[in-house]
Write a protein that holds these residues in place. Structure first.
Motif, PDB file in Angstrom:
ATOM      1  N   VAL A 163      -1.054   7.676  -0.040  1.00  0.00           N
ATOM      2  CA  VAL A 163      -0.770   8.573   1.086  1.00  0.00           C
ATOM      3  C   VAL A 163      -1.680   8.235   2.259  1.00  0.00           C
ATOM      4  CG1 VAL A 163      -0.862  10.966   1.897  1.00  0.00           C
ATOM      5  CG2 VAL A 163       0.092  10.438  -0.365  1.00  0.00           C
ATOM      6  N   GLU A 164      -2.960   8.025   1.980  1.00  0.00           N
ATOM      7  CA  GLU A 164      -3.893   7.688   3.051  1.00  0.00           C
ATOM      8  C   GLU A 164      -3.502   6.384   3.730  1.00  0.00           C
ATOM      9  OE1 GLU A 164      -6.991   8.267   5.648  1.00  0.00           O
ATOM     10  OE2 GLU A 164      -6.231   9.647   4.131  1.00  0.00           O
ATOM     11  N   ALA A 165      -3.045   5.414   2.943  1.00  0.00           N
ATOM     12  CA  ALA A 165      -2.596   4.143   3.515  1.00  0.00           C
ATOM     13  C   ALA A 165      -1.396   4.358   4.445  1.00  0.00           C
ATOM     14  CB  ALA A 165      -2.230   3.172   2.396  1.00  0.00           C
ATOM     15  N   ARG A 166      -0.446   5.148   4.006  1.00  0.00           N
ATOM     16  CA  ARG A 166       0.744   5.392   4.823  1.00  0.00           C
ATOM     17  C   ARG A 166       0.395   6.167   6.096  1.00  0.00           C
ATOM     18  NH1 ARG A 166       3.902   3.124   5.720  1.00  0.00           N
ATOM     19  NH2 ARG A 166       5.816   4.373   5.648  1.00  0.00           N
ATOM     20  N   LYS A 167      -0.521   7.134   5.974  1.00  0.00           N
ATOM     21  CA  LYS A 167      -0.950   7.883   7.148  1.00  0.00           C
ATOM     22  C   LYS A 167      -1.642   6.971   8.152  1.00  0.00           C
ATOM     23  CE  LYS A 167      -3.004  11.880   6.469  1.00  0.00           C
ATOM     24  NZ  LYS A 167      -2.208  12.878   7.222  1.00  0.00           N
ATOM     25  N   SER A 168      -2.199   5.874   7.653  1.00  0.00           N
ATOM     26  CA  SER A 168      -2.872   4.914   8.524  1.00  0.00           C
ATOM     27  C   SER A 168      -1.928   3.832   9.032  1.00  0.00           C
ATOM     28  CB  SER A 168      -4.035   4.261   7.775  1.00  0.00           C
ATOM     29  OG  SER A 168      -4.992   5.218   7.389  1.00  0.00           O
ATOM     30  N   GLY A 169      -0.650   3.973   8.737  1.00  0.00           N
ATOM     31  CA  GLY A 169       0.348   3.052   9.258  1.00  0.00           C
ATOM     32  C   GLY A 169       0.485   1.766   8.483  1.00  0.00           C
ATOM     33  N   LYS A 170       0.036   1.742   7.232  1.00  0.00           N
ATOM     34  CA  LYS A 170       0.079   0.520   6.439  1.00  0.00           C
ATOM     35  C   LYS A 170       1.141   0.602   5.356  1.00  0.00           C
ATOM     36  CE  LYS A 170      -3.152  -0.803   9.037  1.00  0.00           C
ATOM     37  NZ  LYS A 170      -2.826  -1.758  10.119  1.00  0.00           N
ATOM     38  N   SER A 171       1.639  -0.559   4.980  1.00  0.00           N
ATOM     39  CA  SER A 171       2.592  -0.611   3.876  1.00  0.00           C
ATOM     40  C   SER A 171       1.818  -0.628   2.562  1.00  0.00           C
ATOM     41  CB  SER A 171       3.469  -1.859   3.991  1.00  0.00           C
ATOM     42  OG  SER A 171       2.681  -3.044   3.979  1.00  0.00           O
ATOM     43  N   VAL A 172       2.408  -0.048   1.538  1.00  0.00           N
ATOM     44  CA  VAL A 172       1.704   0.074   0.261  1.00  0.00           C
ATOM     45  C   VAL A 172       2.710   0.072  -0.888  1.00  0.00           C
ATOM     46  CG1 VAL A 172       1.709   2.598   0.375  1.00  0.00           C
ATOM     47  CG2 VAL A 172       0.010   1.445  -1.045  1.00  0.00           C
ATOM     48  N   ILE A 173       2.312  -0.520  -1.995  1.00  0.00           N
ATOM     49  CA  ILE A 173       3.091  -0.456  -3.233  1.00  0.00           C
ATOM     50  C   ILE A 173       2.163   0.048  -4.331  1.00  0.00           C
ATOM     51  CG2 ILE A 173       4.439  -1.710  -4.964  1.00  0.00           C
ATOM     52  CD1 ILE A 173       5.045  -3.813  -2.829  1.00  0.00           C
ATOM     53  N   VAL A 174       2.604   1.082  -5.034  1.00  0.00           N
ATOM     54  CA  VAL A 174       1.877   1.577  -6.202  1.00  0.00           C
ATOM     55  C   VAL A 174       2.500   0.947  -7.437  1.00  0.00           C
ATOM     56  CG1 VAL A 174       1.279   3.591  -7.589  1.00  0.00           C
ATOM     57  CG2 VAL A 174       1.270   3.745  -5.087  1.00  0.00           C
ATOM     58  N   VAL A 175       1.724   0.162  -8.143  1.00  0.00           N
ATOM     59  CA  VAL A 175       2.170  -0.488  -9.375  1.00  0.00           C
ATOM     60  C   VAL A 175       1.576   0.313 -10.525  1.00  0.00           C
ATOM     61  CG1 VAL A 175       2.236  -2.632 -10.693  1.00  0.00           C
ATOM     62  CG2 VAL A 175       2.181  -2.703  -8.186  1.00  0.00           C
ATOM     63  N   SER A 176       2.399   1.112 -11.166  1.00  0.00           N
ATOM     64  CA  SER A 176       1.901   2.078 -12.138  1.00  0.00           C
ATOM     65  C   SER A 176       2.338   1.743 -13.562  1.00  0.00           C
ATOM     66  CB  SER A 176       2.412   3.485 -11.792  1.00  0.00           C
ATOM     67  OG  SER A 176       2.088   4.403 -12.805  1.00  0.00           O
ATOM     68  N   PRO A 177       1.386   1.642 -14.488  1.00  0.00           N
ATOM     69  CA  PRO A 177       1.772   1.476 -15.883  1.00  0.00           C
ATOM     70  C   PRO A 177       2.344   2.769 -16.468  1.00  0.00           C
ATOM     71  CG  PRO A 177      -0.599   1.686 -15.706  1.00  0.00           C
ATOM     72  CD  PRO A 177      -0.064   1.622 -14.307  1.00  0.00           C
ATOM     73  N   ASP A 178       2.163   3.853 -15.753  1.00  0.00           N
ATOM     74  CA  ASP A 178       2.591   5.165 -16.230  1.00  0.00           C
ATOM     75  C   ASP A 178       3.958   5.545 -15.678  1.00  0.00           C
ATOM     76  OD1 ASP A 178      -0.047   5.599 -17.409  1.00  0.00           O
ATOM     77  OD2 ASP A 178      -0.718   5.850 -15.333  1.00  0.00           O
ATOM     78  N   LYS A 179       4.664   6.355 -16.418  1.00  0.00           N
ATOM     79  CA  LYS A 179       5.922   6.929 -15.950  1.00  0.00           C
ATOM     80  C   LYS A 179       5.648   8.139 -15.072  1.00  0.00           C
ATOM     81  CE  LYS A 179      10.057   9.329 -17.674  1.00  0.00           C
ATOM     82  NZ  LYS A 179      10.796   9.775 -18.899  1.00  0.00           N
ATOM     83  N   HIS A 180       4.676   8.947 -15.501  1.00  0.00           N
ATOM     84  CA  HIS A 180       4.338  10.169 -14.775  1.00  0.00           C
ATOM     85  C   HIS A 180       3.158   9.911 -13.847  1.00  0.00           C
ATOM     86  CE1 HIS A 180       6.942  12.795 -17.208  1.00  0.00           C
ATOM     87  NE2 HIS A 180       6.615  12.001 -18.209  1.00  0.00           N
ATOM     88  N   LEU A 181       3.227  10.425 -12.637  1.00  0.00           N
ATOM     89  CA  LEU A 181       2.154  10.266 -11.670  1.00  0.00           C
ATOM     90  C   LEU A 181       1.157  11.420 -11.763  1.00  0.00           C
ATOM     91  CD1 LEU A 181       4.155   9.123  -8.507  1.00  0.00           C
ATOM     92  CD2 LEU A 181       2.964   7.694 -10.193  1.00  0.00           C
ATOM     93  N   GLY A 182      -0.095  11.102 -11.477  1.00  0.00           N
ATOM     94  CA  GLY A 182      -1.114  12.150 -11.406  1.00  0.00           C
ATOM     95  C   GLY A 182      -2.175  12.078 -12.467  1.00  0.00           C
TER      96      GLY A 182
END
Length: 532
Positions: free
Chosen positions: A57-76
Motif C-alpha cells: 500500500v505504501e508503495a502504491r501511495k508513493s506512485g510505484k508499481s508493486v507485486i506481492v509474491v505470497s506463498p500464502d493463500k490468505h493475506l495478513g
C-alpha cells in the motif's frame, strides 16, 4: 496482562517519520500504473503477512508499481490468523498505515451489521491497556480474524495491488543477484519476478537467506551485545508460565527408570546466560466461542494420545485453576486464545528446526503443532482426570464456526514467534529498548515490553520438571527503531528491505509480537523503510 506477554502484532507499530520511497525510487507520488510488465515492477514483496500488504500500500501511495509474491493463500499472517487481541502498548506511537488499519476496523464495528452474535453494548470493550473501541480516536484495537482479513483484501483492491498467491520462493537457486543487487526471484512454479527493490516480509526470512544475507538463529549469550536478559534463563520466572509445584517428569512419578513423559527434554538446559540454537515456542491463536449457534465442538485429532498431556493432568492435581486466563474476549462472543500456564498451547521445544527446515519439513512441524493443540483442547474437555469444574466450563467452548471456514475452523497461520534474524547494518538490542544508548536513524517507534515465551522444558537437579525462557521486562515507555535494522550490510545486498526478520538480538526480538517489529511494528517498519 503482563506487559510483555504478547508484544506482537500491531503492538509496536512504528510511527512513520519519513516520506516514502522518495530516496530509493524518486519523488513521484501519483497513484501511477501498477502494470509495468508481466512480471516486472518497481518493488517486489515476498510474503503474505500484514507487513507485506502494508508495504505494498505504501508503495502504491508513493506512485510505484508493486507485486506481492505470497506463498500464502490468505493475506495478513497472524493478524488475520487469530491474533486479534492487540498488544497495543502506548497507542499514541501507533501511526501511519498501522493506525489506518485500526481505523478501518473501527469503521466496521461502528456498524450494527458487524454485531451478528452479540450486541455492541454487551461487548466488554476491554483491550490491552486501552479500551477496545476508542470512539474518540476512531480506532478499534480488538477484532475478529475474518474482519482483519477483509481489511487487507479491501486495501489490495483499492490500491490495485497485484498479488500472486501460493507462490513459493525457489530457495535453492531462485534468487539472481548482480553487483550486490537482487535482479529477480523465481518461485517453484517457475514464475520469475524482476524489480528494483525487494522486500522479505515473511516470518521465516527465506528471501533474505536465499539472497546470501547473514542471519542468526537462537539466543546469543548475554555478553555478546552487553545485555542482561539474553541467553539461557534457568531459574528466572517472570510470568505464570512455570511449574509452581514440584511435579515429576517421569512416567511413574519419582522413578527415573520408567522413562520421561512427552514434552520434557532429557538434555541439560545449558549454562545460565549462555547462548544456544534454541527458539521460543510456537502455537496457534485459536478463535473460540461459547455461543452455541456459532460453535463447533473441539475435534478429536487422529492419533490422539492422552499420555501427551499427562503433565497437565499433574498440574491440575496440584489445584491450579488458571486454565482460562488467556481466553481473551474479542467481538461476537469469541476469543483470541493464547498460551497460559506451565503446560498449555505452546508446543515447547518442538520447533527448533523450523527456521532452516525445507518446505516439506515445515509443513510437518505445523501439522505436529496442530495435532498437539487439538489434542490439548480435547483432553481438557473430555479426559476424566481433568477437574470437574474446569472440564464443565471447557465443554461450553468450541471453535468459531464462521472463522477459518476453508480450514475446518482452525487458524491458517502458525504463530511463528521467531525464526531467522538478519545480521544487517545496525543491531537493535535491549540497550536501545531501555534507552541506555541512542538509536541512530530512527524510522519508527515501539512501546510494548520485551517478551519471550518458554524455550525448553527440562529436568532440574532435584528431579522435578521446569520450563525455561519465559521473560517479561518493561521498557519504561516508547523507544525508537533504527532504519539500519531493516537493511542488510551493504556488501551483502543493496536493494533488500527486511521489516520482519530485522537485525535484532534475541532479547530485542523475542517473539514476533514482542519487542521485535511485528505486525503493528512490522507494519510500520514496512512503510517506514521506504523513506531511506
Amino acid at each position: 496482562m503482563n506487559v510483555m506477554k504478547m508484544r506482537r502484532f500491531f503492538f509496536i507499530s512504528l510511527v512513520l517519520l519519513v516520506p516514502t520511497l522518495t530516496v530509493l525510487l524518486g519523488c513521484n507520488h501519483k497513484k501511477g500504473d501498477n502494470h509495468h510488465g508481466a512480471d516486472t515492477a518497481d518493488i517486489i514483496i515476498y510474503g503474505g503477512t500484514s507487513a507485506a500488504v502494508i508495504a505494498a500500500v505504501e508503495a502504491r501511495k508513493s506512485g510505484k508499481s508493486v507485486i506481492v509474491v505470497s506463498p500464502d493463500k490468505h493475506l495478513g499472517g497472524l493478524t488475520s490468523g487469530g491474533l486479534g487481541y492487540t498488544d497495543t502498548g502506548d497507542k499514541s506511537v501507533i501511526g501511519g498505515l498501522a493506525r489506518e488499519f485500526y481505523h478501518r476496523l473501527w469503521q466496521h464495528y461502528n456498524s450494527d451489521e458487524a454485531w451478528q452474535w452479540q450486541k455492541k453494548e454487551e461487548y466488554g470493550n476491554k483491550g490491552q491497556g486501552t479500551v477496545a473501541i476508542d470512539g474518540e480516536n476512531r480506532t478499534m484495537w480488538i477484532f475478529e480474524p475474518h474482519v482483519a482479513e477483509k481489511v487487507f483484501e479491501d486495501l489490495v483492491e483499492e490500491y490495485d495491488i497485484r498479488v500472486e498467491r501460493n507462490e513459493w520462493l525457489n530457495r535453492e537457486d531462485g534468487v539472481i543477484k548482480h553487483n550486490g543487487k537482487i535482479q529477480s526471484i523465481t518461485t517453484l512454479s517457475g514464475k520469475t519476478f524482476s524489480g528494483k527493490i525487494f522486500l522479505d516480509a515473511t516470518y521465516e526470512g527465506d528471501l533474505m537467506a536465499a539472497a546470501g544475507v547473514s542471519y542468526h538463529v537462537g539466543r546469543e549469550g548475554r555478553d555478546v551485545y552487553g545485555e542482561e536478559w539474553n541467553g539461557v534463563q534457568t531459574g528466572v520466572l517472570h510470568h505464570g508460565h512455570y511449574f509452581k509445584s514440584d511435579i515429576s517428569p517421569y512416567v511413574v512419578p519419582g522413578d527415573s527408570s520408567s522413562g520421561i513423559l512427552p514434552g520434557v527434554s532429557d538434555q541439560d538446559p545449558g549454562e545460565k546466560y549462555s547462548g544456544d540454537d534454541k527458539i521460543q515456542a510456537y502455537c496457534f491463536r485459536t478463535c473460540m466461542t461459547d455461543f452455541e449457534p456459532n460453535k463447533v465442538p473441539f475435534p478429536k485429532p487422529e492419533g490422539y494420545d492422552p499420555v501427551q498431556y499427562e503433565l497437565l493432568a499433574r498440574v491440575f492435581d496440584t489445584g491450579r485453576k488458571d486454565w482460562f486466563n488467556k481466553f481473551d474476549p474479542i467481538p461476537n462472543h469469541k476469543t483470541d486464545t493464547n498460551n497460559h500456564g506451565p503446560f498449555s498451547s505452546d508446543y515447547i521445544g518442538m520447533n527448533y528446526d523450523y527456521p532452516e527446515a525445507t518446505y516439506e519439513r515445515r509443513k510437518e512441524i505445523i501439522k505436529e503443532h496442530e495435532q498437539y493443540q487439538k489434542g490439548l483442547l480435547w483432553f481438557v474437555a473430555n479426559d476424566p482426570r481433568v477437574p470437574m469444574d474446569i472440564q464443565t466450563a471447557m465443554q461450553k467452548w468450541g471453535l468459531a464456526k464462521d472463522e477459518f471456514v476453508d480450514n475446518d475452523n482452525w487458524p491458517h497461520q502458525l504463530y511463528v514467534r521467531e525464526a531467522r534474524r538478519m545480521m544487517g547494518d545496525f543491531i537493535m538490542t535491549e540497550n536501545e529498548l531501555l534507552k541506555r544508548r541512542a538509536t541512530p536513524r530512527p524510522v519508527g517507534m515501539g512501546s510494548y515490553g520485551m517478551d519471550s515465551h518458554n524455550v525448553q522444558r527440562y529436568i532440574k537437579p532435584d528431579g522435578f520438571v521446569q520450563n525455561e525462557g519465559d521473560i517479561g521486562v518493561s521498557t519504561n515507555g516508547p523507544y525508537s527503531i533504527s532504519y539500519g535494522s531493516l537493511i542488510p550490510k551493504k556488501e551483502e545486498c543493496e536493494n533488500l528491505l527486511v521489516p520482519v526478520c530485522v537485525f535484532q538480538s534475541y532479547r530485542f526480538w523475542i517473539d514476533p509480537h514482542g519487542t521485535r517489529i511485528y505486525d503493528p511494528r512490522t507494519v510500520s517498519c514496512s512503510s517506514s523503510g521506504f523513506g531511506h
